[in-house]
Design an enzyme around this catalytic site. Sequence first.
Site, PDB file in Angstrom:
ATOM      1  N   ASP A   9      13.930  33.827  53.864  1.00  0.00           N
ATOM      2  CA  ASP A   9      14.822  34.714  54.274  1.00  0.00           C
ATOM      3  C   ASP A   9      14.119  35.736  55.157  1.00  0.00           C
ATOM      4  OD1 ASP A   9      17.189  36.528  53.972  1.00  0.00           O
ATOM      5  OD2 ASP A   9      15.800  37.806  52.862  1.00  0.00           O
ATOM      6  N   ARG A  45      20.284  49.411  52.807  1.00  0.00           N
ATOM      7  CA  ARG A  45      19.924  47.959  52.565  1.00  0.00           C
ATOM      8  C   ARG A  45      21.166  47.656  51.375  1.00  0.00           C
ATOM      9  NH1 ARG A  45      19.492  42.959  53.882  1.00  0.00           N
ATOM     10  NH2 ARG A  45      18.152  41.735  52.407  1.00  0.00           N
TER      11      ARG A  45
END
Length: 225
Positions: A9, A45
């Site tokens: 990721d 986020r």
Amino acid sequence: MTITTCIFDAYGTLFDVASAARRKAEQPGQGALAEVWAGLAEDWRRKQLEYSWLRAITGEHVPFWDVTQDALDWAMEHHGLDDLELREDLLALYWQLAPYREVPKLLAQLKALGKTCAILSNGSPDMLEGAVDSAGIGLYLDAVLSVEEVGVFKPARAVYDMVGARFGTEPSEVLFVSSNGWDAAGAAGYGFTTAWVNRAGLPVDRLPARPGHILTDLTTIPELL
């Protein structure tokens, strides 16, 4: 089977997503941001992920850059920051996120071991290109895969399918590494060997599958091979 392919990721795993707000807060004249930058980065986020999940559920896909902007707008309003110039500066810095310090050395080690290395990310292709170039890690990567190819965000199985389609691997040949517990769990359920980079020391998510390994950073990845 032997692990031949290491898939990472991007955001929060290779790249420090808090670095944009932190770097801007360190600049002169940023007193208001300096007081709240950590909370802003966390909310930015969190909303970015929440919006990606909601769009995956509803089938209303947009590029991750759109999600990133929407999340920042929410976070700035939440922290009382009404500043268009600040918004543009933060977004520009997101294209140049700092890599975690162990990232270049780790990727070099994996390539020396003959492993295929790639990114599999929710990020838009141009966002990922900017981050990879800024970090100087492109020479270690065999591919940078974006969910834009399939039009849905992780943890949809169609995203994990991209690895086998690109490299011709079986799931058991893949080590998937993510800083997101839900992503590592999704990949584990898919059949990948998984490592969750749990930098914050969080509890394991209560999901059908669990990460195979839990790490505090990326430095011990070669030991898993």
